[in-house]
Design an enzyme around this catalytic site. Structure first.
Site, PDB file in Angstrom:
ATOM      1  N   SER A   8      -3.071  10.895  -3.930  1.00 34.45           N
ATOM      2  CA  SER A   8      -4.514  10.993  -3.661  1.00 34.45           C
ATOM      3  C   SER A   8      -5.281  10.325  -4.784  1.00 34.45           C
ATOM      4  CB  SER A   8      -4.958  12.454  -3.520  1.00 34.45           C
ATOM      5  OG  SER A   8      -4.797  13.146  -4.744  1.00 34.45           O
ATOM      6  N   CYS A   9      -6.471   9.821  -4.434  1.00 28.60           N
ATOM      7  CA  CYS A   9      -7.361   9.196  -5.410  1.00 28.60           C
ATOM      8  C   CYS A   9      -8.798   9.526  -5.033  1.00 28.60           C
ATOM      9  CB  CYS A   9      -7.139   7.683  -5.468  1.00 28.60           C
ATOM     10  SG  CYS A   9      -7.648   6.796  -3.976  1.00 28.60           S
TER      11      CYS A   9
END
Length: 490
Positions: A8-9
Protein backbone atom coordinates in the site's frame (compact mmCIF):
# COMPACT_ATOMS: atom_id res chain seq x y z
CA UNK A 1 7.62 -21.62 1.19
CA UNK A 2 4.12 -20.17 1.08
CA UNK A 3 4.07 -16.40 1.59
CA UNK A 4 1.42 -13.69 1.74
CA UNK A 5 2.01 -9.95 1.35
CA UNK A 6 0.23 -6.61 1.56
CA UNK A 7 1.32 -3.54 -0.40
CA UNK A 8 0.00 0.00 0.00
CA UNK A 9 1.02 3.60 -0.60
CA UNK A 10 -0.57 7.03 0.04
CA UNK A 11 -2.13 7.41 -3.41
CA UNK A 12 -2.77 3.70 -3.96
CA UNK A 13 -2.12 4.07 -7.68
CA UNK A 14 1.38 3.17 -8.79
CA UNK A 15 3.69 2.23 -5.91
CA UNK A 16 1.13 -0.23 -4.52
CA UNK A 17 0.90 -2.30 -7.68
CA UNK A 18 4.57 -2.01 -8.65
CA UNK A 19 5.58 -3.41 -5.26
CA UNK A 20 3.07 -6.24 -5.63
CA UNK A 21 4.43 -7.15 -9.06
CA UNK A 22 8.04 -7.00 -7.82
CA UNK A 23 7.29 -9.26 -4.83
CA UNK A 24 5.43 -11.76 -7.02
CA UNK A 25 8.33 -11.93 -9.46
CA UNK A 26 10.96 -12.20 -6.70
CA UNK A 27 9.08 -15.04 -4.99
CA UNK A 28 8.61 -16.85 -8.29
CA UNK A 29 12.32 -16.50 -9.12
CA UNK A 30 13.22 -17.94 -5.71
CA UNK A 31 10.83 -20.89 -6.13
CA UNK A 32 8.25 -19.80 -3.54
CA UNK A 33 4.48 -19.31 -3.69
CA UNK A 34 3.09 -15.87 -2.82
CA UNK A 35 -0.32 -14.19 -2.71
CA UNK A 36 -0.40 -10.38 -2.56
CA UNK A 37 -3.18 -8.09 -1.36
CA UNK A 38 -2.97 -4.58 -2.86
CA UNK A 39 -4.63 -2.01 -0.64
CA UNK A 40 -4.81 0.57 -3.41
CA UNK A 41 -7.08 3.30 -4.73
CA UNK A 42 -9.50 0.77 -6.21
CA UNK A 43 -9.96 -0.86 -2.81
CA UNK A 44 -8.54 -4.14 -1.65
CA UNK A 45 -9.49 -7.65 -2.64
CA UNK A 46 -8.77 -9.39 0.64
CA UNK A 47 -6.46 -12.36 0.80
CA UNK A 48 -8.17 -15.71 1.11
CA UNK A 49 -8.16 -16.67 4.82
CA UNK A 50 -7.03 -20.14 3.76
CA UNK A 51 -3.93 -18.65 2.09
CA UNK A 52 -3.17 -16.68 5.26
CA UNK A 53 -3.59 -19.80 7.40
CA UNK A 54 -1.19 -21.78 5.20
CA UNK A 55 1.36 -18.97 4.93
CA UNK A 56 4.79 -19.51 6.42
CA UNK A 57 5.50 -15.76 6.62
CA UNK A 58 4.02 -12.34 5.88
CA UNK A 59 5.48 -9.33 4.04
CA UNK A 60 4.23 -5.75 4.45
CA UNK A 61 5.51 -3.23 1.88
CA UNK A 62 3.50 -0.23 3.01
CA UNK A 63 3.77 3.50 3.53
CA UNK A 64 0.34 3.73 5.17
CA UNK A 65 -1.29 1.74 7.93
CA UNK A 66 -2.11 -1.81 6.76
CA UNK A 67 -5.80 -2.53 7.28
CA UNK A 68 -6.94 -5.56 9.31
CA UNK A 69 -3.48 -6.51 10.54
CA UNK A 70 -4.93 -8.90 13.11
CA UNK A 71 -5.43 -11.48 10.35
CA UNK A 72 -1.69 -12.10 10.34
CA UNK A 73 -1.16 -12.46 14.10
CA UNK A 74 1.33 -15.15 15.02
CA UNK A 75 3.00 -15.23 11.59
CA UNK A 76 6.64 -14.26 11.04
CA UNK A 77 6.57 -10.75 9.57
CA UNK A 78 8.92 -8.69 7.39
CA UNK A 79 7.89 -5.09 6.89
CA UNK A 80 9.23 -1.99 5.24
CA UNK A 81 8.30 0.99 3.06
CA UNK A 82 6.67 0.38 -0.28
CA UNK A 83 9.80 1.50 -2.15
CA UNK A 84 11.70 -1.34 -0.53
CA UNK A 85 9.12 -3.69 -1.99
CA UNK A 86 9.82 -2.21 -5.42
CA UNK A 87 13.59 -1.90 -5.29
CA UNK A 88 14.56 -4.78 -2.98
CA UNK A 89 11.76 -7.31 -3.34
CA UNK A 90 14.18 -10.24 -3.45
CA UNK A 91 15.72 -9.18 -0.13
CA UNK A 92 12.28 -8.95 1.52
CA UNK A 93 11.36 -12.41 0.22
CA UNK A 94 14.66 -13.83 1.47
CA UNK A 95 14.15 -12.26 4.91
CA UNK A 96 10.63 -13.68 5.09
CA UNK A 97 11.90 -17.14 4.20
CA UNK A 98 14.66 -16.87 6.81
CA UNK A 99 12.18 -15.83 9.49
CA UNK A 100 9.84 -18.68 8.53
CA UNK A 101 12.68 -21.19 8.78
CA UNK A 102 13.70 -19.82 12.18
CA UNK A 103 10.13 -19.80 13.54
CA UNK A 104 9.18 -22.56 16.01
CA UNK A 105 7.03 -25.39 14.67
CA UNK A 106 4.22 -27.47 16.13
CA UNK A 107 2.84 -26.66 19.60
CA UNK A 108 5.53 -24.07 20.18
CA UNK A 109 4.31 -22.15 17.15
CA UNK A 110 0.81 -21.98 18.57
CA UNK A 111 2.20 -20.45 21.74
CA UNK A 112 4.37 -17.95 19.85
CA UNK A 113 3.52 -14.31 20.42
CA UNK A 114 1.68 -12.40 17.76
CA UNK A 115 3.78 -10.86 15.05
CA UNK A 116 4.41 -7.13 15.36
CA UNK A 117 1.67 -5.06 13.75
CA UNK A 118 3.95 -3.10 11.48
CA UNK A 119 7.45 -1.82 10.87
CA UNK A 120 9.52 -0.85 13.88
CA UNK A 121 9.89 2.85 13.23
CA UNK A 122 11.42 5.73 15.09
CA UNK A 123 9.40 8.86 15.96
CA UNK A 124 10.04 10.43 12.56
CA UNK A 125 9.06 7.27 10.71
CA UNK A 126 5.87 6.90 12.74
CA UNK A 127 4.92 10.54 12.13
CA UNK A 128 5.43 10.08 8.40
CA UNK A 129 3.30 6.92 8.42
CA UNK A 130 0.46 8.65 10.25
CA UNK A 131 0.51 11.69 7.97
CA UNK A 132 0.61 9.57 4.82
CA UNK A 133 -2.37 7.54 6.07
CA UNK A 134 -4.37 10.77 6.33
CA UNK A 135 -3.23 11.90 2.90
CA UNK A 136 -4.16 8.54 1.38
CA UNK A 137 -7.79 8.82 2.46
CA UNK A 138 -8.01 12.53 1.59
CA UNK A 139 -6.81 12.35 -2.03
CA UNK A 140 -10.08 10.99 -3.56
CA UNK A 141 -11.93 13.99 -2.09
CA UNK A 142 -9.27 16.29 -3.55
CA UNK A 143 -9.57 14.84 -7.05
CA UNK A 144 -13.37 14.53 -7.17
CA UNK A 145 -14.20 17.86 -5.54
CA UNK A 146 -11.51 19.89 -7.28
CA UNK A 147 -12.27 18.62 -10.78
CA UNK A 148 -16.03 19.13 -10.32
CA UNK A 149 -15.44 22.74 -9.26
CA UNK A 150 -13.10 23.31 -12.21
CA UNK A 151 -15.60 21.84 -14.68
CA UNK A 152 -18.32 24.06 -13.20
CA UNK A 153 -16.21 27.12 -13.98
CA UNK A 154 -15.57 25.89 -17.54
CA UNK A 155 -19.29 25.31 -18.20
CA UNK A 156 -20.75 28.27 -16.28
CA UNK A 157 -17.93 30.79 -16.29
CA UNK A 158 -15.90 32.23 -13.45
CA UNK A 159 -18.97 33.85 -11.85
CA UNK A 160 -20.98 30.64 -11.46
CA UNK A 161 -20.07 30.69 -7.77
CA UNK A 162 -22.13 33.86 -7.41
CA UNK A 163 -25.28 31.96 -8.35
CA UNK A 164 -24.76 29.46 -5.55
CA UNK A 165 -23.12 31.67 -2.93
CA UNK A 166 -24.85 34.94 -3.78
CA UNK A 167 -23.78 37.80 -6.04
CA UNK A 168 -24.08 39.05 -9.61
CA UNK A 169 -24.12 36.68 -12.58
CA UNK A 170 -24.92 37.66 -16.18
CA UNK A 171 -26.54 40.91 -15.12
CA UNK A 172 -28.69 39.36 -12.38
CA UNK A 173 -28.08 39.59 -8.64
CA UNK A 174 -28.63 36.28 -6.83
CA UNK A 175 -29.17 35.53 -3.19
CA UNK A 176 -27.20 32.64 -1.70
CA UNK A 177 -29.09 29.42 -2.33
CA UNK A 178 -30.20 27.99 1.02
CA UNK A 179 -32.46 25.29 -0.40
CA UNK A 180 -30.35 22.69 -2.23
CA UNK A 181 -33.32 21.72 -4.42
CA UNK A 182 -33.13 25.17 -6.04
CA UNK A 183 -29.59 24.76 -7.32
CA UNK A 184 -30.34 22.85 -10.53
CA UNK A 185 -33.25 25.07 -11.51
CA UNK A 186 -31.51 28.36 -10.71
CA UNK A 187 -27.89 27.60 -11.63
CA UNK A 188 -28.14 24.68 -14.04
CA UNK A 189 -25.76 21.74 -14.24
CA UNK A 190 -22.74 24.00 -13.68
CA UNK A 191 -24.18 25.25 -10.41
CA UNK A 192 -24.97 21.72 -9.31
CA UNK A 193 -21.40 20.59 -10.10
CA UNK A 194 -20.02 23.59 -8.20
CA UNK A 195 -22.15 22.84 -5.15
CA UNK A 196 -21.30 19.11 -5.08
CA UNK A 197 -17.61 19.78 -5.69
CA UNK A 198 -17.61 22.38 -2.96
CA UNK A 199 -19.10 19.94 -0.48
CA UNK A 200 -16.49 17.31 -1.39
CA UNK A 201 -13.70 19.89 -1.14
CA UNK A 202 -14.98 21.07 2.24
CA UNK A 203 -14.28 17.59 3.61
CA UNK A 204 -10.55 17.66 2.84
CA UNK A 205 -9.37 18.87 6.25
CA UNK A 206 -11.80 16.77 8.36
CA UNK A 207 -10.92 13.61 6.42
CA UNK A 208 -7.20 14.38 6.66
CA UNK A 209 -7.46 14.89 10.43
CA UNK A 210 -9.75 11.89 10.98
CA UNK A 211 -7.50 9.44 9.20
CA UNK A 212 -4.28 10.77 10.70
CA UNK A 213 -5.92 9.89 14.02
CA UNK A 214 -7.03 6.56 12.53
CA UNK A 215 -3.43 5.78 11.59
CA UNK A 216 -2.39 6.46 15.18
CA UNK A 217 -5.23 4.96 17.21
CA UNK A 218 -7.26 2.82 14.79
CA UNK A 219 -11.03 3.28 14.38
CA UNK A 220 -11.60 4.97 17.72
CA UNK A 221 -9.51 7.91 16.52
CA UNK A 222 -11.74 8.74 13.55
CA UNK A 223 -14.54 10.63 15.37
CA UNK A 224 -12.26 12.90 17.46
CA UNK A 225 -10.05 13.51 14.43
CA UNK A 226 -12.93 14.42 12.09
CA UNK A 227 -14.49 16.72 14.70
CA UNK A 228 -11.11 18.38 15.27
CA UNK A 229 -10.76 18.85 11.50
CA UNK A 230 -14.22 20.42 11.26
CA UNK A 231 -13.31 22.84 14.05
CA UNK A 232 -10.08 23.68 12.22
CA UNK A 233 -12.14 24.62 9.15
CA UNK A 234 -14.63 26.66 11.17
CA UNK A 235 -11.97 28.73 12.94
CA UNK A 236 -9.99 29.27 9.72
CA UNK A 237 -7.02 27.09 10.71
CA UNK A 238 -7.13 25.20 7.38
CA UNK A 239 -4.68 22.43 6.55
CA UNK A 240 -2.26 23.33 9.33
CA UNK A 241 -5.10 23.07 11.83
CA UNK A 242 -6.20 19.76 10.34
CA UNK A 243 -2.73 18.30 10.75
CA UNK A 244 -2.60 19.46 14.37
CA UNK A 245 -6.13 18.22 15.11
CA UNK A 246 -5.39 14.77 13.69
CA UNK A 247 -2.19 14.35 15.68
CA UNK A 248 -3.81 15.63 18.90
CA UNK A 249 -6.84 13.37 18.45
CA UNK A 250 -4.66 10.34 17.80
CA UNK A 251 -2.48 11.04 20.83
CA UNK A 252 -5.50 11.52 23.13
CA UNK A 253 -7.19 8.31 21.99
CA UNK A 254 -3.93 6.36 22.27
CA UNK A 255 -3.64 7.57 25.86
CA UNK A 256 -7.25 6.69 26.64
CA UNK A 257 -6.78 3.18 25.24
CA UNK A 258 -4.10 2.59 27.87
CA UNK A 259 -6.73 2.76 30.61
CA UNK A 260 -7.54 -0.78 31.71
CA UNK A 261 -11.26 -1.29 32.28
CA UNK A 262 -12.83 -4.44 33.70
CA UNK A 263 -14.78 -6.70 31.39
CA UNK A 264 -18.15 -5.10 32.21
CA UNK A 265 -16.99 -1.64 31.10
CA UNK A 266 -14.70 -2.63 28.20
CA UNK A 267 -17.46 -2.32 25.59
CA UNK A 268 -18.68 1.01 26.98
CA UNK A 269 -15.14 2.38 26.96
CA UNK A 270 -14.75 1.74 23.23
CA UNK A 271 -18.23 2.79 22.14
CA UNK A 272 -19.02 5.67 24.50
CA UNK A 273 -16.27 6.82 26.87
CA UNK A 274 -13.31 7.08 24.50
CA UNK A 275 -15.25 8.84 21.67
CA UNK A 276 -16.94 11.16 24.18
CA UNK A 277 -13.79 12.17 26.03
CA UNK A 278 -11.75 12.25 22.82
CA UNK A 279 -14.16 14.53 20.95
CA UNK A 280 -14.52 16.92 23.90
CA UNK A 281 -10.78 17.07 24.59
CA UNK A 282 -9.86 17.71 20.95
CA UNK A 283 -12.64 20.27 20.60
CA UNK A 284 -11.54 22.10 23.74
CA UNK A 285 -7.89 22.21 22.65
CA UNK A 286 -8.72 23.38 19.14
CA UNK A 287 -11.30 26.01 20.13
CA UNK A 288 -9.72 27.40 23.28
CA UNK A 289 -5.97 26.83 23.02
CA UNK A 290 -4.43 26.46 19.57
CA UNK A 291 -7.11 27.02 16.93
CA UNK A 292 -6.73 30.79 16.66
CA UNK A 293 -2.90 30.87 16.59
CA UNK A 294 -2.92 28.27 13.81
CA UNK A 295 -5.60 30.27 11.99
CA UNK A 296 -3.35 33.34 12.18
CA UNK A 297 -0.44 31.34 10.76
CA UNK A 298 -2.67 30.00 7.97
CA UNK A 299 -3.82 33.54 7.14
CA UNK A 300 -0.21 34.72 7.00
CA UNK A 301 0.69 31.87 4.65
CA UNK A 302 -2.27 32.70 2.39
CA UNK A 303 -1.32 36.39 2.28
CA UNK A 304 2.29 35.46 1.54
CA UNK A 305 1.24 33.29 -1.39
CA UNK A 306 -1.08 35.99 -2.72
CA UNK A 307 1.73 38.54 -2.51
CA UNK A 308 4.25 36.49 -4.46
CA UNK A 309 5.13 37.89 -7.86
CA UNK A 310 8.04 38.08 -10.25
CA UNK A 311 11.26 36.55 -8.95
CA UNK A 312 9.69 35.32 -5.71
CA UNK A 313 6.96 33.40 -7.55
CA UNK A 314 9.50 31.82 -9.90
CA UNK A 315 11.68 30.82 -6.93
CA UNK A 316 8.67 29.16 -5.30
CA UNK A 317 8.07 27.29 -8.56
CA UNK A 318 11.69 26.10 -8.58
CA UNK A 319 11.46 24.79 -5.01
CA UNK A 320 8.10 23.05 -5.44
CA UNK A 321 9.12 21.62 -8.81
CA UNK A 322 12.34 20.16 -7.42
CA UNK A 323 10.36 18.63 -4.53
CA UNK A 324 7.93 17.02 -6.98
CA UNK A 325 10.86 15.43 -8.82
CA UNK A 326 12.81 14.34 -5.74
CA UNK A 327 11.12 11.14 -4.55
CA UNK A 328 8.55 10.66 -7.33
CA UNK A 329 5.37 10.19 -5.35
CA UNK A 330 6.98 9.83 -1.94
CA UNK A 331 6.63 12.06 1.15
CA UNK A 332 8.54 15.07 -0.20
CA UNK A 333 6.51 14.94 -3.41
CA UNK A 334 3.30 14.77 -1.36
CA UNK A 335 4.30 17.78 0.76
CA UNK A 336 4.68 19.87 -2.40
CA UNK A 337 1.39 18.53 -3.76
CA UNK A 338 -0.49 19.31 -0.55
CA UNK A 339 1.02 22.80 -0.56
CA UNK A 340 -0.56 23.24 -4.00
CA UNK A 341 -3.91 21.91 -2.75
CA UNK A 342 -3.75 24.23 0.24
CA UNK A 343 -3.07 27.20 -2.05
CA UNK A 344 -5.98 26.07 -4.22
CA UNK A 345 -8.29 26.04 -1.23
CA UNK A 346 -7.05 29.51 -0.32
CA UNK A 347 -7.83 30.92 -3.76
CA UNK A 348 -4.31 30.90 -5.28
CA UNK A 349 -4.48 28.79 -8.45
CA UNK A 350 -0.99 29.41 -9.85
CA UNK A 351 0.75 27.10 -7.36
CA UNK A 352 -1.38 24.12 -8.36
CA UNK A 353 -0.53 24.62 -12.05
CA UNK A 354 3.19 24.70 -11.26
CA UNK A 355 2.94 21.60 -9.08
CA UNK A 356 1.05 19.59 -11.70
CA UNK A 357 3.43 20.60 -14.50
CA UNK A 358 6.41 19.59 -12.37
CA UNK A 359 4.76 16.28 -11.45
CA UNK A 360 4.07 15.36 -15.08
CA UNK A 361 7.63 16.05 -16.22
CA UNK A 362 9.68 13.18 -14.66
CA UNK A 363 8.04 10.28 -16.54
CA UNK A 364 7.70 12.31 -19.75
CA UNK A 365 11.33 13.45 -19.68
CA UNK A 366 12.71 9.98 -19.03
CA UNK A 367 10.47 8.50 -21.72
CA UNK A 368 11.89 11.11 -24.11
CA UNK A 369 15.46 10.27 -23.10
CA UNK A 370 14.88 6.53 -23.64
CA UNK A 371 13.73 7.29 -27.20
CA UNK A 372 16.44 9.83 -28.06
CA UNK A 373 19.36 7.76 -26.70
CA UNK A 374 18.12 4.17 -26.28
CA UNK A 375 21.64 2.76 -25.95
CA UNK A 376 21.94 4.46 -22.58
CA UNK A 377 19.01 2.44 -21.19
CA UNK A 378 18.44 -1.24 -20.57
CA UNK A 379 15.75 -3.14 -22.42
CA UNK A 380 13.55 -3.11 -19.30
CA UNK A 381 13.94 0.68 -18.97
CA UNK A 382 13.03 1.20 -22.62
CA UNK A 383 9.86 -0.84 -22.06
CA UNK A 384 9.07 1.27 -18.99
CA UNK A 385 9.55 4.36 -21.14
CA UNK A 386 6.63 3.36 -23.35
CA UNK A 387 4.29 3.30 -20.35
CA UNK A 388 5.85 6.47 -18.91
CA UNK A 389 4.43 8.59 -21.74
CA UNK A 390 0.90 7.74 -20.67
CA UNK A 391 1.58 7.91 -16.93
CA UNK A 392 3.21 11.32 -17.22
CA UNK A 393 0.37 12.66 -19.35
CA UNK A 394 -2.07 11.65 -16.60
CA UNK A 395 0.04 13.30 -13.82
CA UNK A 396 1.21 10.02 -12.30
CA UNK A 397 4.74 10.94 -11.27
CA UNK A 398 5.39 7.36 -10.17
CA UNK A 399 5.85 6.44 -13.84
CA UNK A 400 9.49 7.51 -13.40
CA UNK A 401 10.15 5.04 -10.57
CA UNK A 402 11.48 2.16 -12.73
CA UNK A 403 14.19 4.49 -14.04
CA UNK A 404 15.02 5.89 -10.59
CA UNK A 405 15.12 2.42 -9.02
CA UNK A 406 17.62 1.21 -11.62
CA UNK A 407 19.84 4.31 -11.62
CA UNK A 408 18.97 6.78 -8.82
CA UNK A 409 22.22 8.77 -8.84
CA UNK A 410 21.65 9.90 -12.43
CA UNK A 411 17.87 9.88 -12.69
CA UNK A 412 16.82 11.74 -9.53
CA UNK A 413 18.99 14.83 -10.22
CA UNK A 414 17.51 14.85 -13.73
CA UNK A 415 13.92 14.73 -12.52
CA UNK A 416 14.61 17.44 -9.93
CA UNK A 417 16.10 19.72 -12.59
CA UNK A 418 13.19 19.10 -14.95
CA UNK A 419 10.62 19.63 -12.22
CA UNK A 420 12.30 22.87 -11.14
CA UNK A 421 12.31 24.16 -14.72
CA UNK A 422 8.63 23.29 -15.23
CA UNK A 423 7.59 24.88 -11.94
CA UNK A 424 9.58 28.05 -12.59
CA UNK A 425 8.27 28.52 -16.15
CA UNK A 426 4.68 27.88 -15.10
CA UNK A 427 4.92 30.48 -12.32
CA UNK A 428 6.65 32.93 -14.66
CA UNK A 429 3.76 32.71 -17.12
CA UNK A 430 1.21 32.87 -14.28
CA UNK A 431 -0.59 29.74 -15.46
CA UNK A 432 -3.43 28.83 -13.13
CA UNK A 433 -5.37 25.65 -12.42
CA UNK A 434 -8.53 25.14 -10.38
CA UNK A 435 -8.39 21.31 -10.52
CA UNK A 436 -5.94 19.42 -8.28
CA UNK A 437 -5.38 16.51 -10.69
CA UNK A 438 -6.07 15.24 -14.18
CA UNK A 439 -2.99 15.88 -16.30
CA UNK A 440 -3.76 16.53 -19.98
CA UNK A 441 -7.48 16.04 -19.33
CA UNK A 442 -7.72 19.31 -17.42
CA UNK A 443 -5.64 21.50 -19.74
CA UNK A 444 -8.89 23.16 -20.98
CA UNK A 445 -9.42 24.25 -17.36
CA UNK A 446 -6.04 26.01 -17.13
CA UNK A 447 -5.65 29.77 -17.18
CA UNK A 448 -2.99 30.55 -19.84
CA UNK A 449 -2.81 27.00 -21.22
CA UNK A 450 -0.09 28.10 -23.63
CA UNK A 451 2.21 29.02 -20.78
CA UNK A 452 1.45 25.75 -19.02
CA UNK A 453 2.28 23.73 -22.15
CA UNK A 454 5.53 25.67 -22.60
CA UNK A 455 6.41 24.85 -18.97
CA UNK A 456 5.59 21.19 -19.53
CA UNK A 457 7.70 20.99 -22.69
CA UNK A 458 10.60 22.89 -21.11
CA UNK A 459 10.63 20.61 -18.07
CA UNK A 460 10.35 17.46 -20.18
CA UNK A 461 13.27 18.50 -22.40
CA UNK A 462 15.34 19.56 -19.38
CA UNK A 463 14.76 16.18 -17.70
CA UNK A 464 15.64 14.29 -20.87
CA UNK A 465 18.76 16.31 -21.62
CA UNK A 466 20.01 16.07 -18.06
CA UNK A 467 19.45 12.29 -17.97
CA UNK A 468 21.24 11.81 -21.30
CA UNK A 469 24.13 14.04 -20.24
CA UNK A 470 24.62 12.28 -16.89
CA UNK A 471 24.32 8.80 -18.37
CA UNK A 472 26.72 9.70 -21.20
CA UNK A 473 29.34 11.20 -18.90
CA UNK A 474 28.93 8.54 -16.24
CA UNK A 475 27.52 5.32 -17.64
CA UNK A 476 25.88 2.88 -15.27
CA UNK A 477 26.95 -0.76 -15.24
CA UNK A 478 23.49 -1.82 -16.37
CA UNK A 479 23.63 0.42 -19.43
CA UNK A 480 27.13 -0.78 -20.32
CA UNK A 481 25.89 -4.38 -20.17
CA UNK A 482 23.19 -3.89 -22.84
CA UNK A 483 23.99 -6.31 -25.66
CA UNK A 484 23.75 -5.48 -29.35
CA UNK A 485 21.11 -8.12 -29.99
CA UNK A 486 18.68 -6.32 -27.66
CA UNK A 487 19.23 -3.04 -29.48
CA UNK A 488 18.27 -4.58 -32.83
CA UNK A 489 14.77 -5.20 -31.49
CA UNK A 490 14.07 -1.51 -30.87
Amino acid sequence: MKLVAVTSCPTGIAHTYMAAEALEQAAKDAGHEIHVETQGAAGAEALDPADIARADAVIFAADVDVRDKDRFAGKPLVSGPVKRGINHAADMVAEAVAQAEAAPAGPAAAAAPAAPAGPRLGPGGKLRLWLMTGVSYMLPFVAAGGILIALAFVIGGAEIANVVNGGEFQGTTYEAITDPTQILGQAGIAGLMFAIGGLAFSMLVPILAGFIAFGMADRMGIAPGVVGGLIAVNVGAGFLGGLAAGLIAGAIVMALKLIKANQAFAGIMRIVIIPLVGVFAVGFIMLVLIGQPIADAQAWLTDWLAGLSGVNAVLLGVILGAMMGFDLGGPVNKVAYLFGVGALASGDFTVMAAVMAAGMVPPLGLALASVVRPKLFTQAERQSGKAAWLLGAFFITEGAIPFAAADPLRVIPSTMVGGAVAGAVSMAFGASLRAPHGGIWVIPLIGDPGGFIVALLAGTVATGLCAVALKTAWKSKAAQAVDDSALVTI
